[in-house]
Design an enzyme around this catalytic site. Sequence first.
Site, mmCIF file in Angstrom:
data_model
loop_
_atom_site.group_PDB
_atom_site.id
_atom_site.type_symbol
_atom_site.label_atom_id
_atom_site.label_comp_id
_atom_site.label_asym_id
_atom_site.label_seq_id
_atom_site.Cartn_x
_atom_site.Cartn_y
_atom_site.Cartn_z
ATOM 1 N N ASN A 23 38.107 80.357 68.334
ATOM 2 C CA ASN A 23 38.011 79.382 67.247
ATOM 3 C C ASN A 23 36.709 78.608 67.392
ATOM 4 O OD1 ASN A 23 38.545 76.958 68.974
ATOM 5 N ND2 ASN A 23 40.516 77.988 69.251
ATOM 6 N N LYS A 73 35.322 99.812 74.448
ATOM 7 C CA LYS A 73 34.897 99.277 73.164
ATOM 8 C C LYS A 73 35.472 100.105 72.025
ATOM 9 C CE LYS A 73 30.855 98.407 70.274
ATOM 10 N NZ LYS A 73 29.387 98.525 70.140
ATOM 11 N N PRO A 91 51.371 81.239 75.593
ATOM 12 C CA PRO A 91 52.216 80.142 76.100
ATOM 13 C C PRO A 91 51.778 78.807 75.487
ATOM 14 C CG PRO A 91 50.650 80.886 77.781
ATOM 15 C CD PRO A 91 50.602 81.882 76.670
ATOM 16 N N ASP A 92 52.741 77.938 75.246
ATOM 17 C CA ASP A 92 52.451 76.590 74.746
ATOM 18 C C ASP A 92 52.288 75.686 75.962
ATOM 19 O OD1 ASP A 92 52.538 73.980 73.704
ATOM 20 O OD2 ASP A 92 53.745 74.631 71.993
ATOM 21 N N PHE A 131 46.949 66.761 71.070
ATOM 22 C CA PHE A 131 46.046 66.683 69.930
ATOM 23 C C PHE A 131 46.548 67.623 68.849
ATOM 24 C CE2 PHE A 131 43.255 64.178 72.344
ATOM 25 C CZ PHE A 131 42.175 63.773 71.563
ATOM 26 N N LYS A 169 55.004 67.432 65.151
ATOM 27 C CA LYS A 169 54.603 68.074 66.404
ATOM 28 C C LYS A 169 54.915 67.177 67.591
ATOM 29 C CE LYS A 169 50.564 70.181 68.666
ATOM 30 N NZ LYS A 169 49.146 70.581 68.500
ATOM 31 N N LYS A 191 57.616 68.319 70.540
ATOM 32 C CA LYS A 191 57.207 68.489 71.933
ATOM 33 C C LYS A 191 57.578 67.286 72.800
ATOM 34 C CE LYS A 191 53.541 71.717 70.766
ATOM 35 N NZ LYS A 191 52.193 72.244 71.090
#
Length: 399
Positions: free
Chosen positions: A210, A289, A305-306, A323, A337, A341
């Site tokens: 990202n 590749k 995994p979180d 965050f 969220k 959590k």
Amino acid sequence: MPHLQTKRILLGVTGGVAAYKAAELTRLLVKAGADVRVVMTEAATHFVTPLTFQALSGKPVLTQLWDAGADNGMAHIDFSRDVDALLIAPASADFIAKLVHGVADDLLSTLCLARACQLFVAPAMNRQMWDNPATRRNIAQLRADGVTLLGPASGAQACGETGPGRMLEPDELLSLLTASLQPKSLAGKRVLVTAGPTIEAIDPVRALTNMSSGKMGYAVAQAAQAAGAEVVLVSGPTCLTAPANVQLVAVRSAADMAAAVDAALGGVDIFISVAAVADYRPAQPSEQKLKKSDAPLTLALLPNPDILADVASRADAPFCVGFAAESKNLLAYGEAKRQRKRLPLIVVNRVQDALGSDDNELWLLDDAGSHALARADKLTLACQLIDHIANLYSLQKQG
């Protein structure tokens, strides 16, 4: 800049082209609420006039050891007392050498030797002067003596060359000084911060990732260290340099980050999960590749995994801060969220503004509701966030 309000700053200006930046720095310090007094070397007055700094600071500028306005003739003592910080910007190679050897042959060098406050130095010189072995030895000695170095940066220089030695910009110096002067609200605490993106390999040359730059996470680590904490920074790949006195653990994938966090958790008081961890990874990354073809390519993805949820669910979990980067319904999605959590605090930002930018605006969501932090550079926001975390942590321990 709440940490600069009512602070008394002694700003020393030495001879160099970068002295013009010190004028803007003076303006920014005063705007932030600091009480600024400027001291100039004789060489500095050839670049910018004392009248400029007097107009910007609202106070007479000090230039002469023997005519500095102290009634008792002890200007080098009087003006270094009841001061929160002494900042030399720009600091020339010559003046840095004076500091190292304890030379006191003018007002500014004498003030530095007689000071009873923290000393910050923002070097500014030609790249070859900066790389000279004598300067390198002097810089190492300054650090050993407990002086805080701010910069330098690398870039175009007044001489026409390019390289290290360029003084940091005034806004950068303001942010760094603010962070360093914040209250030591986390003294004795151990803080674990994650930052940056993760990279999930598709094959040896391609990956899913990202646009996270890591800037916010690194700023949080720096602010936590400035608040007195022992800080471990687990970071995905970035182009950033770890803040001074912060232990950096470099990782690549989400699995790497999860393992590094698990290994570092022992004795951690506060865990701040800033990293933009990839939610998915390729189920079967290729060892070779993949060759390009005209046929569509389908990737099977598995959830990663979180890390934050796993840490927060532990019986001995530290104080956990998450965050959330959202593109819409920021507060609603962020609070959902947080509840999911079971976090005491979550920090929400708009994804369109956050990734890769130098500034941001944040919303802090906790049991008391929403707290907005106005747009500012990320280090300023990180200092405000660390203040909020320290308060919540203290309240949790008391309760």
